[in-house]
Design a protein around this motif. Structure first.
Motif, PDB file in Angstrom:
ATOM      1  N   VAL A 183      38.327  23.752  20.106  1.00 44.41           N
ATOM      2  CA  VAL A 183      37.884  24.340  18.989  1.00 44.41           C
ATOM      3  C   VAL A 183      38.613  25.722  18.521  1.00 44.41           C
ATOM      4  O   VAL A 183      38.508  26.152  17.537  1.00 44.41           O
ATOM      5  N   TYR A 184      39.184  26.315  19.394  1.00 44.14           N
ATOM      6  CA  TYR A 184      39.929  27.595  19.040  1.00 44.14           C
ATOM      7  C   TYR A 184      41.468  27.005  18.312  1.00 44.14           C
ATOM      8  O   TYR A 184      41.596  27.604  17.453  1.00 44.14           O
ATOM      9  N   PHE A 185      41.867  25.888  18.663  1.00 40.80           N
ATOM     10  CA  PHE A 185      42.886  25.422  18.016  1.00 40.80           C
ATOM     11  C   PHE A 185      42.501  25.173  16.596  1.00 40.80           C
ATOM     12  O   PHE A 185      43.412  25.344  15.838  1.00 40.80           O
ATOM     13  N   GLY A 233      28.079   9.750  21.062  1.00 40.88           N
ATOM     14  CA  GLY A 233      28.532  11.022  20.812  1.00 40.88           C
ATOM     15  C   GLY A 233      29.910  11.128  20.861  1.00 40.88           C
ATOM     16  O   GLY A 233      30.529  10.566  21.350  1.00 40.88           O
ATOM     17  N   TRP A 234      30.392  12.111  19.960  1.00 39.56           N
ATOM     18  CA  TRP A 234      31.929  12.235  19.933  1.00 39.56           C
ATOM     19  C   TRP A 234      32.561  12.473  21.146  1.00 39.56           C
ATOM     20  O   TRP A 234      33.967  12.216  21.348  1.00 39.56           O
ATOM     21  N   TYR A 235      31.909  13.248  22.161  1.00 36.77           N
ATOM     22  CA  TYR A 235      32.937  13.797  23.139  1.00 36.77           C
ATOM     23  C   TYR A 235      32.744  12.865  24.421  1.00 36.77           C
ATOM     24  O   TYR A 235      32.983  12.949  25.306  1.00 36.77           O
ATOM     25  N   TRP A 291      18.125  25.228  24.849  1.00 33.53           N
ATOM     26  CA  TRP A 291      18.417  24.529  23.711  1.00 33.53           C
ATOM     27  C   TRP A 291      19.893  23.627  23.956  1.00 33.53           C
ATOM     28  O   TRP A 291      20.648  23.228  22.836  1.00 33.53           O
ATOM     29  N   HIS A 292      20.571  23.793  25.041  1.00 32.93           N
ATOM     30  CA  HIS A 292      21.683  22.798  25.290  1.00 32.93           C
ATOM     31  C   HIS A 292      21.349  21.650  24.793  1.00 32.93           C
ATOM     32  O   HIS A 292      20.278  21.305  25.000  1.00 32.93           O
ATOM     33  N   ASN A 293      22.502  20.888  24.449  1.00 31.04           N
ATOM     34  CA  ASN A 293      22.047  19.568  23.709  1.00 31.04           C
ATOM     35  C   ASN A 293      20.850  19.400  22.782  1.00 31.04           C
ATOM     36  O   ASN A 293      20.197  18.389  22.388  1.00 31.04           O
ATOM     37  N   SER A 316      19.365  31.317  28.016  1.00 33.02           N
ATOM     38  CA  SER A 316      18.822  31.139  26.838  1.00 33.02           C
ATOM     39  C   SER A 316      19.292  29.425  26.619  1.00 33.02           C
ATOM     40  O   SER A 316      18.763  28.447  26.076  1.00 33.02           O
ATOM     41  N   ASP A 317      20.706  29.443  26.896  1.00 38.54           N
ATOM     42  CA  ASP A 317      21.380  27.919  26.649  1.00 38.54           C
ATOM     43  C   ASP A 317      20.489  26.818  27.437  1.00 38.54           C
ATOM     44  O   ASP A 317      20.553  25.702  26.824  1.00 38.54           O
ATOM     45  N   TYR A 318      19.934  27.124  28.567  1.00 39.67           N
ATOM     46  CA  TYR A 318      19.236  26.089  29.126  1.00 39.67           C
ATOM     47  C   TYR A 318      18.079  25.537  28.236  1.00 39.67           C
ATOM     48  O   TYR A 318      17.583  24.494  28.450  1.00 39.67           O
ATOM     49  N   THR A 364      16.067  17.994  20.285  1.00 36.74           N
ATOM     50  CA  THR A 364      17.468  17.784  20.678  1.00 36.74           C
ATOM     51  C   THR A 364      18.254  16.959  19.743  1.00 36.74           C
ATOM     52  O   THR A 364      17.616  16.478  18.770  1.00 36.74           O
ATOM     53  N   ARG A 365      19.550  16.739  20.318  1.00 35.76           N
ATOM     54  CA  ARG A 365      20.446  15.910  19.286  1.00 35.76           C
ATOM     55  C   ARG A 365      20.282  14.833  19.516  1.00 35.76           C
ATOM     56  O   ARG A 365      19.704  13.921  20.300  1.00 35.76           O
ATOM     57  N   ARG A 366      21.068  13.866  18.618  1.00 38.32           N
ATOM     58  CA  ARG A 366      21.344  12.443  18.615  1.00 38.32           C
ATOM     59  C   ARG A 366      19.944  11.487  18.745  1.00 38.32           C
ATOM     60  O   ARG A 366      19.890  10.527  19.263  1.00 38.32           O
ATOM     61  N   ALA A 426      23.789  23.411  15.179  1.00 43.47           N
ATOM     62  CA  ALA A 426      24.114  24.486  13.982  1.00 43.47           C
ATOM     63  C   ALA A 426      25.001  25.454  14.200  1.00 43.47           C
ATOM     64  O   ALA A 426      25.733  25.574  13.203  1.00 43.47           O
ATOM     65  N   HIS A 427      25.049  26.077  15.386  1.00 41.28           N
ATOM     66  CA  HIS A 427      26.134  27.119  15.787  1.00 41.28           C
ATOM     67  C   HIS A 427      27.568  26.455  15.447  1.00 41.28           C
ATOM     68  O   HIS A 427      28.314  26.895  14.471  1.00 41.28           O
ATOM     69  N   PHE A 428      27.938  25.280  16.038  1.00 42.64           N
ATOM     70  CA  PHE A 428      29.071  24.803  15.689  1.00 42.64           C
ATOM     71  C   PHE A 428      29.410  24.336  14.330  1.00 42.64           C
ATOM     72  O   PHE A 428      30.477  24.326  13.924  1.00 42.64           O
ATOM     73  N   HIS A 429      28.290  23.663  13.472  1.00 45.67           N
ATOM     74  CA  HIS A 429      28.429  23.675  12.234  1.00 45.67           C
ATOM     75  C   HIS A 429      28.842  24.799  11.172  1.00 45.67           C
ATOM     76  O   HIS A 429      29.684  24.982  10.396  1.00 45.67           O
TER      77      HIS A 429
END
Ligand code: HEM
Ligand SMILES: [Cu+2]
Lengths: 678, 320
Positions: free
Chosen positions: A306-308, A188-190, A429-431, A425-427, A498-500, A437-440
């Motif tokens: 991300v704000y940068f 994963g990228w981070y 769908w985190h990961n 809510s994040d609990y 989930t991701r990945r 989709a949000h950050f895309h």
């Protein structure tokens, strides 16, 4: 050696051996052939047209902020293409590998990519899109536009500017090299700790990731120092703070974020380096290490990052929307305040990236609230753009279409961001792909702004407009692709996917994954239209030549000088009378100055040192990845030596004589007067 | 293209809309079908949150569309190029987000305490009415789940059996890297970290089968690292415990060291252990803290088919 390495090592070649070359993988062999043919074609063309000396003199060694900006953008485009191919692979793998009965190929149980391979693909996709596509494109556009907007002749530190670019390019090259020599990180990228420690990621993949990331971080930090100094010190006389164009404000805010946050990234990566090379225990699970430390450090950079990325995009929207609404920006002061509010709050929210780490409810509450606060200035910006169109005359030309798409994407991305900020809510769908989709939505907003900005400023830099017909097809197919990929992805987010994943165990999700593949097909078609758009534009460049102000209703200083902009930007440094100076001048009949007594212009001189330092850093990182100590030591020594030698250089500037300036100015006037040659 | 092909393509084209309409019945849309106390509370707040935001977002989107259409060039809207400021509008555009964020923040904090994994308000507010809780220790290895019932001294791999209507309290740790424990229809995520212990709690409303999985990236076996959650009646649970206690296999600390080696759970091998050495979870936490690692082989799944053959041979040889 301080650490336990799996696999062989020898003093001459380090960990490098023939096995590092993935000649058994048909996908990589195909990619290699493609890359070689492309490289041969380019090198061949350079020799055929004897363009070598020209390229070296005018581009590789340049310190001209516009040319560096153009090179940044080209780098960003190439990497955008690479990242897109990665995305195609991820989407097709997930569409194929659903359920235990799906077939497998090429050594995979399902689909055609094993976890080892798809891991590299999405890690590369994420890192490339954030660090090597979006960042260079944004930095490139800031590089081109900011000095012009503030009436400067170049950046404060032209040499540093070139150096920043070549370090970024070296880092990108390192990522590309990992395709053919060794492999890339597959987590994963981070970065995940302790997964990225040697016992769990024993190969060179993480090292490639780490050094490429580190190098680009150094490059970006240099760029931010430069832009801040330029904006603070090099504004034309009369340009007070509150007369500064809004894109320049956004650039200032964004680079303040970069300058204060990128060093944190460098440290967090350096500590990982110590763990992997010297066997320290910063992030290990045992022996006193603390893996949460990495999450904290990384996201202390990661969220401001991300704000940068988004603030310059907001700046671009704030330039395009007024021009094509034929009206001033609504609420200039508010926009400035909002930009800095977003920047400021962005330092205090990083924990929302790991709400699930079992922090106290009071801690999660705090970060939930601070994260939601970001929604306030963001919402204000949306309203201000809407009120800019209100009582205007909106023209739906290509830049404006992109800006409006960005506005709607911001509504979706902002709302889903706020949903993520709701920790409970994040609990759920985190990961998960909901976050993806949000950050895309957000990064597509950035991409839209970039496409809009390129359409908008292209004529300024190159002297001709891009054609509009294929460009519109490109635009609409991007819209289609976005809908077809991301609506199902949001639904899958609510499904709890989930991701990945290399393999999708829940067969009910298959239809959504297939629909996303249709969306990818739209994107591929869009890519075709993009190529046509570029081709037709280049073919018809003579027909589409323009003067200083191609859109007619522009407002800022950059539209005052010729298109394409001469090397020295402005024959005379303009005096600024108002916010929206160019609009003010057009109104007051001062658009044509026609001053004839040109003066000598003092400019920085080209230098090959940044290219050399870029190449040496590339070799240094390569040596470190493969643990070839002698090569690393040699490269490091050379880097230090070159820096010291360069500090003694005296002739770093030159003068453009007044006669040359006069010639250039006259030629620019004549070019416009003469009829277009089709 | 064949007729079926065309129909298929058409279906794929219209699918986003159809999917939205068809909604959330036995569709794999887990978050929209909560089946436990915690997930229902979460779902309730999720609806509130989304509802309030849509109240702002939809009018804003409509306003944007209206503005760009009403004031399009040549559309005859009044044109005031120098109009760029209004205190009233500024107050509104700051005021609306401010108030909304205030309300949402209040709801968010309330929800966080309601579903706090260490002591969920939603469960504790029921007091003893909730029943006597069941304790389960969860150990994530590379890449399997071991569920230990410390009081019953039994353990189960990749299958969690719980009584419905009874609070279940988890203590969780991991042997190697970070995983995320989630059963989407029952409870949200909690990180499962090596050398550390986290907690979680849930109540399943009804009997039934629910999927659970790991969400954080933990390596090659992640995609197969899922487990089955069976919520059964109290009587069925008691019977299951009894049956499991009779199982011949045992799990001592030494057995665990073998069990925890990297294993791709492609063909779920759902074992149970009739006796478990007590304090296993704390033992694992201590071991990891003092530096124990279970290494991942280099380029492990570069060719997964080949690796699976090797793994099956190892299983036969009794290495796990
Ligand atoms: C209204 C503003 C925003 C809010 C409230 C917000 C909120 C969040 C939250 C809470 C997360 C963490 C979700 C999770 O991992 O569970 C997240 C992830 C993310 N956001 Fe945003 N966000 C906002 C704007 C942006 C912007 C402008 C970008 C720009 C690119 C962005 C990019 C990302 C990325 C890249 C991630 C995920 C990183 C990863 O896990 O790979 N967000 N956002
Ligand atoms: Cu964030």
């Amino acid at each position: 050696m301080f650490v336990h390495l799996q696999g062989p090592w020898n003093p001459v070649w380090g960990r490098l051996s023939l096995q590092a070359i993935p000649y058994q993988n048909p996908i990589l062999v195909g990619t290699f052939l493609f890359a070689m043919i492309a490289a041969l074609a380019i090198v061949g063309a350079v020799f055929y047209f004897r363009a070598g000396p020209y390229l070296w003199r005018e581009w590789f060694t340049t310190v001209d902020h516009k040319k560096i900006g153009v090179m940044y953008c080209l780098l960003g485009l190439v990497m955008l293409f690479r990242g897109f191919i990665d995305a195609l692979m991820i989407r097709s793998q997930q569409a194929m590998a659903v359920g235990p009965h799906s077939p497998g190929y090429l050594g995979a149980l399902h689909g055609y990519l094993t976890p080892f391979h798809i891991g590299q693909v999405y890690t590369a996709h994420g890192l490339i899109m954030v660090v090597f596509a979006a960042t260079p494109l944004l930095v490139g556009i800031m590089n081109i536009v900011v000095p012009l907007q503030i009436g400067a002749r170049d950046m404060a530190y032209p040499y540093l500017n070139a150096l920043g670019f070549w370090l970024t390019a070296a880092a990108a090259a390192l990522v590309m090299l990992s395709l053919f020599v060794g492999n890339f990180a597959h987590g994963g990228w981070y970065g995940f700790l302790p997964y990225f420690e040697l016992p769990y990621s024993p190969g060179v993949g993480v090292d490639y990731w780490m050094w490429a990331f580190q190098l680009s971080a150094i490059g970006t930090t240099m760029g931010s120092i430069n832009l801040i100094a330029t904006i603070v010190k090099m504004r034309a006389p009369g340009m007070t703070w509150m007369r500064m164009p809004i894109f320049t404000w956004a650039s200032l805010s964004t680079n303040l974020i970069a300058l204060t946050s990128f060093p944190v990234l460098m440290v967090s990566l350096a500590l990982l380096g110590l763990d992997r090379y010297f066997g320290t225990h910063f992030y290990t699970a045992g022996q006193g290490g603390n893996l949460m430390l990495y999450n904290d450090l990384f996201w202390v950079w990661g969220h401001p990052e991300v704000y940068f990325l988004i603030l310059p995009a907001f700046g671009m929207m704030s330039e395009i929307i007024p021009t094509f609404s034929e009206k001033t920006l609504f609420g200039y002061a508010t926009m400035v305040v909002a930009s800095f509010a977003i920047g400021g709050v962005s330092w205090g929210v990083w924990l929302h990236h790991f709400f699930t780490m079992a922090a106290e409810p009071s801690v999660n509450s705090f970060y939930s609230v601070t994260t939601m606060l970001v929604g306030i200035p963001t919402g204000v910006k949306v309203f201000n753009w809407i009120f800019t169109m209100y009582r205007g005359r909106v023209r739906f030309e290509l830049p404006m279409l992109w800006a409006l798409l960005a506005l709607f994407l911001l509504l979706v991305g902002g709302m889903t961001g706020m949903m993520n900020a709701f920790a409970a809510s994040d609990y759920m769908w985190h990961n998960g792909v909901f976050v993806v989709a949000h950050f895309h939505m957000m990064v597509l907003l950035i991409a839209s702004s970039i496409f809009g900005a390129v359409e908008y400023w292209f004529p300024k830099v190159f002297g001709f407009k891009l054609e509009q017909r294929w460009g519109k097809w490109f635009f609409w197919f991007m819209v289609l692709g976005t809908a077809w990929v991301f609506v199902p992805m949001f639904i899958l987010g609510f499904a709890g996917m989930t991701r990945r994943l290399d393999y999708v165990p829940v067969t009910q999700w298959a239809p959504y994954l297939r629909v996303m593949l249709v969306g990818m097909a739209f994107y591929v078609v869009a890519l075709g239209f993009f190529v046509a758009h570029l081709y037709v534009s280049l073919r018809d460049r003579m027909k589409n030549r323009v003067g200083a102000d191609p859109w007619g209703t522009t407002r800022n200083l950059e539209w005052m000088t010729h298109s394409p902009v001469p090397a020295y930007n402005f024959a005379f440094i303009p005096r600024v009378h108002a916010r929206d100076e160019w609009a003010w001048r057009k109104e007051h009949g001062m658009a044509n100055l026609g001053n004839e007594s040109f003066e000598d212009i003092h400019m920085p001189r080209n230098t090959g040192v940044p290219v050399l330092l870029g190449a040496l850093s590339f070799a240094l990182c390569f040596a470190l990845v493969w643990r070839i100590w002698w090569l690393a030591a040699a490269c490091l020594g050379l880097v230090v030596l070159v820096i010291i030698l360069r500090s003694f250089a005296r002739k770093t500037d030159e003068v453009i004589p007044a006669t040359t300036v006069a010639g250039v100015e006259r030629a620019a006037q004549d070019a416009l007067a003469s009829p277009a040659r089709g | 293209m064949s007729k079926r092909g065309i129909k298929g393509a058409l279906k794929a084209l219209c699918a986003p809309l159809l999917l939205m309409l068809s909604g959330c019945s036995k569709s794999g849309l887990f978050l929209l079908e909560p089946k436990g106390l915690i997930s229902q509370v979460t779902y309730h707040y999720f609806n509130l949150d989304v509802g309030i935001m849509l109240l702002i977002i939809i009018p804003t989107a409509l306003l944007a569309i209206w503005a760009m259409w009403r004031y399009r060039k040549g559309g005859g809207g009044d044109y005031r190029p120098e109009w760029s400021h209004s205190y009233l509008i500024e107050a509104i555009v700051w005021g609306i987000p401010l108030i909304t964020v205030g309300v949402l923040s209040y709801l968010s904090i309330k929800a966080i305490y309601q579903v706090n994994p260490y002591n969920p308000g939603a469960i504790s507010s029921k007091g003893t009415a909730a029943g006597k809780p069941l304790d389960v220790d969860v150990i994530a290895t590379d890449w399997r789940w071991l569920f230990i019932y410390p009081k019953q001294k039994i353990a189960s791999v990749d299958r969690l059996v719980i009584p419905a209507g009874v609070p279940v309290r988890f203590r969780l740790t991991s042997t190697s890297v970070v995983n995320d424990f989630i059963i989407p229809q029952l409870v949200g995520m909690i990180d499962v970290m090596p050398g550390m212990r986290t907690k979680q709690a849930l109540v399943a409303d009804k009997t039934g089968q629910y999927v659970g999985y790991s969400a954080d990236y933990s390596g090659a076996g992640l995609s197969w690292m899922n487990f089955e959650t069976k919520a059964v009646t109290k009587a069925q649970f008691a019977a299951w415990v009894k049956k499991t206690q009779a199982a011949p296999q045992t799990m001592t600390y030494a057995d665990f060291n073998r069990f925890a080696k990297p294993y791709l759970a492609v063909h779920h091998h759902r074992m149970v252990f009739g006796r478990v050495q007590s304090g296993l979870l704390d033992y694992v936490v201590r071991e990891v803290m003092s530096g124990k690692v279970w290494r991942t082989p280099m380029a492990m799944t570069e060719n997964m088919v080949r690796y699976m053959k090797k793994q099956q041979a190892n299983v036969k040889a009794g290495e796990y």
